[in-house]
Design an enzyme around this catalytic site. Structure first.
Site, PDB file in Angstrom:
ATOM      1  N   ASP A  37       0.979  -1.224   0.023  1.00  0.00           N
ATOM      2  CA  ASP A  37      -0.026  -0.072   0.011  1.00  0.00           C
ATOM      3  C   ASP A  37       0.789   1.235  -0.068  1.00  0.00           C
ATOM      4  O   ASP A  37       0.296   2.277  -0.286  1.00  0.00           O
ATOM      5  CB  ASP A  37      -1.070  -0.044   1.095  1.00  0.00           C
ATOM      6  CG  ASP A  37      -0.334  -0.109   2.710  1.00  0.00           C
ATOM      7  OD1 ASP A  37       0.940  -0.155   2.340  1.00  0.00           O
ATOM      8  OD2 ASP A  37      -0.789   0.043   3.715  1.00  0.00           O
ATOM      9  N   HIS A  38       2.195   1.193   0.374  1.00  0.00           N
ATOM     10  CA  HIS A  38       3.013   2.478   0.594  1.00  0.00           C
ATOM     11  C   HIS A  38       3.651   3.034  -0.599  1.00  0.00           C
ATOM     12  O   HIS A  38       4.141   4.113  -0.669  1.00  0.00           O
ATOM     13  CB  HIS A  38       3.880   2.201   1.808  1.00  0.00           C
ATOM     14  CG  HIS A  38       3.564   2.385   3.099  1.00  0.00           C
ATOM     15  ND1 HIS A  38       2.297   1.985   3.652  1.00  0.00           N
ATOM     16  CD2 HIS A  38       3.900   3.243   3.924  1.00  0.00           C
ATOM     17  CE1 HIS A  38       2.070   2.450   4.897  1.00  0.00           C
ATOM     18  NE2 HIS A  38       3.002   3.312   4.988  1.00  0.00           N
ATOM     19  N   ARG A  50       8.645   3.986  11.711  1.00  0.00           N
ATOM     20  CA  ARG A  50       9.858   3.426  10.763  1.00  0.00           C
ATOM     21  C   ARG A  50      10.859   2.968  11.407  1.00  0.00           C
ATOM     22  O   ARG A  50      11.584   3.858  12.062  1.00  0.00           O
ATOM     23  CB  ARG A  50       9.721   4.181   9.642  1.00  0.00           C
ATOM     24  CG  ARG A  50      10.055   5.618   9.908  1.00  0.00           C
ATOM     25  CD  ARG A  50      10.306   6.331   8.872  1.00  0.00           C
ATOM     26  NE  ARG A  50       8.869   6.707   8.349  1.00  0.00           N
ATOM     27  CZ  ARG A  50       8.290   7.752   7.841  1.00  0.00           C
ATOM     28  NH1 ARG A  50       9.105   8.637   7.574  1.00  0.00           N
ATOM     29  NH2 ARG A  50       7.109   7.751   7.460  1.00  0.00           N
ATOM     30  N   SER A  76       5.754   7.881  12.952  1.00  0.00           N
ATOM     31  CA  SER A  76       5.749   6.696  12.098  1.00  0.00           C
ATOM     32  C   SER A  76       6.322   5.528  12.896  1.00  0.00           C
ATOM     33  O   SER A  76       7.341   5.982  13.736  1.00  0.00           O
ATOM     34  CB  SER A  76       6.341   6.651  10.744  1.00  0.00           C
ATOM     35  OG  SER A  76       6.593   5.537  10.182  1.00  0.00           O
ATOM     36  N   ASP A  85       3.454  -0.657  11.381  1.00  0.00           N
ATOM     37  CA  ASP A  85       2.961   0.974  11.109  1.00  0.00           C
ATOM     38  C   ASP A  85       2.364   1.356  12.179  1.00  0.00           C
ATOM     39  O   ASP A  85       1.598   0.596  12.898  1.00  0.00           O
ATOM     40  CB  ASP A  85       1.995   0.702   9.911  1.00  0.00           C
ATOM     41  CG  ASP A  85       1.661   2.176   9.210  1.00  0.00           C
ATOM     42  OD1 ASP A  85       2.108   2.319   8.275  1.00  0.00           O
ATOM     43  OD2 ASP A  85       0.769   2.797   9.853  1.00  0.00           O
TER      44      ASP A  85
END
Length: 782
Positions: free
Chosen positions: A129-130, A673, A671, A194
């Site tokens: 999706d990213h 990440r 995020s 996420d």
């Protein structure tokens, strides 16, 4: 008590595997037949086990439990022996499943490959999706993404097949919407790579955002650690109506608690007002709880969730959840560490921003506030959708406003984009006419992906540096987040308000009181939006975009080209030397807010998420250097010259100079990440010293063998100069709860000693000593 499976398909596969499995009718509808390939036979929650664990803990604690405590403690690895103290002890948990989006899945799967394990131990999925950039429209953008990202998609699909991970192809939709539609169910514990994984709390789940290394632990079958969270109760009374939407609840809460007010806590909504919110509306609220730093957010099981389960083909699950509802609501008399009360009947539509999601304003005030602060009043672009607000109800309410404008001959004055949350949502709004109405009013329907919300937006209507305003129904609005333009003033609000402001074209428009002018001169007011909570004709599943892993993938290969600039196999980080860290050069002293977007930018950098060395070229390029108030311009203390942060870090590494970053409050906000932790480790960093950390980032740093440390006295931040060297002492006796010392050596020859705190437990200290959590995992396999 009954044990239940996650879908009709899973229920069938589980028949005969235990007492009181749910019997499934022989006749399945077409959608259920299509869905059968998507799910795993062992992907179910055992309410007997959940109840048994809760009973053990309840007897030990001898008090009523909150809902979040029931689900969290119900997943303890050792409910009888685990020490449980909110805000202090670390819990060892057994989550039910793992979900990864494609940008983070690359590094997670690379780490899993490095572990040497043959197959994941719990049901896991990858969601593409990213990596889809919004440019011209859904079909074209999706096709271009498949071509540009062919190597990455092939890697993820083949790695999923080899290691037993389900693969949702590009075009499937946004990870959190897919989870809500297919995998979330009351009482489940899910971790996702996420930060907006908490979206699943809208279905009564504990869904927590983590870094990829945490996901590897769970996929490896290792108990996952989480600091025992505090519980913030948000009591809702009254009823939502008119222009007020579920989004306004979390916008209001963000204004109250701020971007770090939920750190270390689960936000648990309760009270009579809950029943006036749809299931997807509850998901919206939980989703954006990430913006207040919360571990996750959750709602109690109710009839709105039951209806959603039934409409998404999971009526059997709803029936068993009804039998076990006492496990899925808080106990009467349970204790919350903090309580926030909101009367939904009095709540007004909100809009938050710019530049931070906790700067809350009633929509009625935003025009005057913008004028006072010199924010651009003209709305250049309105954007609806994203993982936060892309439900059928959201699209229907936006379409109801668009239809009113069209009936009067009006179209949007601003540009307008629409991002469906999933292929199922896209297909259903196309079938039911919502998509056409939104196009007719001037909208462009983008691909089923994250798109502009995460910076995947090829925006061309303004130049970089040009001040402008956009309004979105997204969750995050940090500087340059959406379009890489630091002068863009981004405001977060509901899809309804975005649509109204896009039609009006100005922040000065208050749809509750102000009039629009039709082409014929007629003045009219928009009627408050309406929309069906769920489609009357059930959902249209659209195209089947799921790849199920084979039963045995051991013979399959996952190839990574050594010459690739997108993917790179990992090399282990070096172990701790056994000595104190002496004379660490201050790489940068960061001024003010430093989110994971500042530390490891997204947007065009997403293409390097599987290549650690290449993506490390964005290390801290968005952080403000306190020495000169500049971005990506720091002094190289070996040469005396100024250069970019990653360039200087590489120069230090080449010359065997280890370094440290000094930062401010809530460092690493945003995020999940883990690249923001991998990059400093890769380029020679040893410690990050700040006033306070965001939860996920602090854990990610520990996982990679770095030292996340906080000033015992926050004022000591001011003692450190950009050209200092810092020695961290006490590592030979490194222990939980025992502070470390730092000797700050100034260039004038003077020095001073300060105290540094940490939150390491014994297991995490072993990660540091081994060089990373992954290194420690390998040691334990020997």
């Amino acid at each position: 008590m009954a044990t239940y499976c996650l879908t009709v398909a899973r229920l069938q596969l589980a028949l005969g595997q235990g007492a009181r499995r749910f019997h499934v009718a022989a006749a399945l509808n077409a959608k259920a037949k299509v869905a059968m390939s998507r799910f795993e036979p062992n992907s179910y929650v055992n309410y007997d086990k959940l109840r048994s664990n809760i009973d053990i803990v309840r007897k030990r604690l001898n008090r009523p439990l909150t809902l979040s405590e029931k689900i969290v403690y119900g997943h303890l690895d050792d409910p009888a022996g685990q020490e449980i103290v909110r805000g202090r002890t670390y819990l060892r948990l057994r989550p039910d499943r793992v979900a990864m989006q494609d940008a983070t899945a690359q590094m997670a799967m690379l780490q899993f490959i490095s572990s040497g394990l043959p197959k994941v131990a719990v049901p896991s999925t990858i969601h593409c999706d990213h990596l889809i950039e919004a440019q011209t429209g859904g079909a074209q953008d999706l096709q271009r993404a498949k071509e540009v990202n062919h190597e990455v998609y092939n890697f993820l699909a083949s790695a999923g097949a080899k290691y037993g991970v389900g693969f949702w192809k590009p075009g499937s939709g946004i990870i959190h919407q897919i989870i809500l539609e297919n995998y979330a169910y009351p009482g489940v514990m899910l971790i996702g790579t996420d930060s907006h994984t908490p979206n699943g709390g809208g279905l009564g789940c504990i869904c927590i955002g983590v870094g990829g290394a945490d996901a590897v632990d769970v996929m490896a079958g290792i108990p996952w650690e989480l600091k025992c969270p505090n519980v913030i109760g948000v009591k809702l009374t009254g009823t939502l109506s008119g222009w007020t939407s579920p989004k306004d609840v979390i916008l209001k809460v963000a204004g109250i608690l701020t971007v770090k007010g939920g750190t270390g806590a689960i936000v648990e909504y309760h009270g009579p007002g809950v029943d006036s919110i749809s299931c997807t509306g509850m998901a919206t609220i939980c989703n954006m709880g990430a913006e207040i730093g919360a571990t996750t957010s959750v709602f109690p099981y109710n009839h709105r969730m039951r209806t959603y389960l039934e409409k998404t083909g999971r009526g059997e699950i709803a029936a068993v959840a009804n039998e076990n509802q006492d496990l899925l609501v808080p106990d009467s008399g349970c204790h919350y560490d903090q309580i926030v009360e909101i009367n939904l009947s009095e709540l007004k539509p909100h809009i938050n921003g710019p530049f931070t999601p906790d700067l809350a304003h009633p929509v009625s005030d935003i025009g005057s506030v913008a004028e006072k602060n010199g924010w651009p009043l003209d709305v250049k672009v309105g954007l609806i959708g994203s993982c936060t607000n892309s439900s059928y109800e959201d699209m229907g309410r936006a379409a109801s406003l668009a239809k009113q404008a069209l009936d009067k001959g009006l179209k949007c004055k601003a540009q307008f984009t629409v991002t469906p949350g999933s292929e199922q949502i896209r297909a259903t709004i196309e079938r039911d006419g919502y998509a056409k109405v939104l196009r007719d009013v001037g909208g462009v329907v983008l691909a089923n992906a994250c798109g502009p919300c995460i910076g995947q937006w090829d925006r061309r209507d303004v130049k970089k540096g040009e001040k402008n305003t956009i309004v979105t129904s997204f969750n995050r609005n940090f500087t340059a987040r959406n379009d890489a333009n630091p002068a863009t003033h981004a405001f977060v609000t509901s899809p309804e308000i975005v649509t109204a402001l896009a039609i009006a074209g100005t922040l000065k428009f208050n749809p509750e009181t102000d009039f629009l002018t039709a082409p014929n001169g007629e003045k009219f007011k928009l009627v408050p939006p309406t929309g069906d909570e769920l489609p009357a004709r059930d959902f249209d599943p659209g195209q089947d975009t799921y790849q199920h892993p084979p039963g045995d993938g051991t013979s399959l290969k996952v190839d990574v080209n050594p010459q690739s600039n997108r993917l790179q196999l990992l090399e282990p980080f070096d172990k701790w030397s056994g000595k104190d860290l002496e004379d660490l050069q201050v790489l940068i002293k960061v001024k003010g807010k430093c989110t994971t977007d500042h530390i490891s930018a997204a947007g065009p950098w997403l293409k390097f998420r599987g290549h650690l060395d290449n993506i490390s070229n964005n290390l801290l390029i968005g952080a403000v250097n306190i020495e000169n108030d500049a971005v990506n311009k720091i002094r190289n203390h070996l040469t005396g010259d100024f250069g970019g942060v990653p360039d200087v870090a590489r120069h230090y590494k080449k010359h065997n100079v280890s370094w440290v970053v000094v930062g401010d409050e809530n460092y690493g906000e945003g995020s999940s990440r883990e690249h923001a932790a991998l990059e400093p480790r890769h380029l020679g960093g040893r410690a990050i010293i700040v006033k306070s950390f965001a939860r996920i980032h602090e854990t990610n740093l520990k996982k990679q063998g770095l030292l996340p440390l906080t000033f015992a006295n926050p004022a000591d931040y001011d003692k450190i100069r950009p050209d200092d060297k810092i020695s961290i002492l006490g590592l030979k006796s490194f222990a939980p709860g025992k502070s470390l010392k730092a000797v700050i050596k100034h260039s004038d020859g003077s020095s001073e000693t300060i105290e540094l705190n940490h939150t390491f437990n014994e297991t995490q200290i072993e990660w540091f000593q081994a060089g990373s959590a992954l290194n420690r995992m390998k040691e334990l396999q020997k």
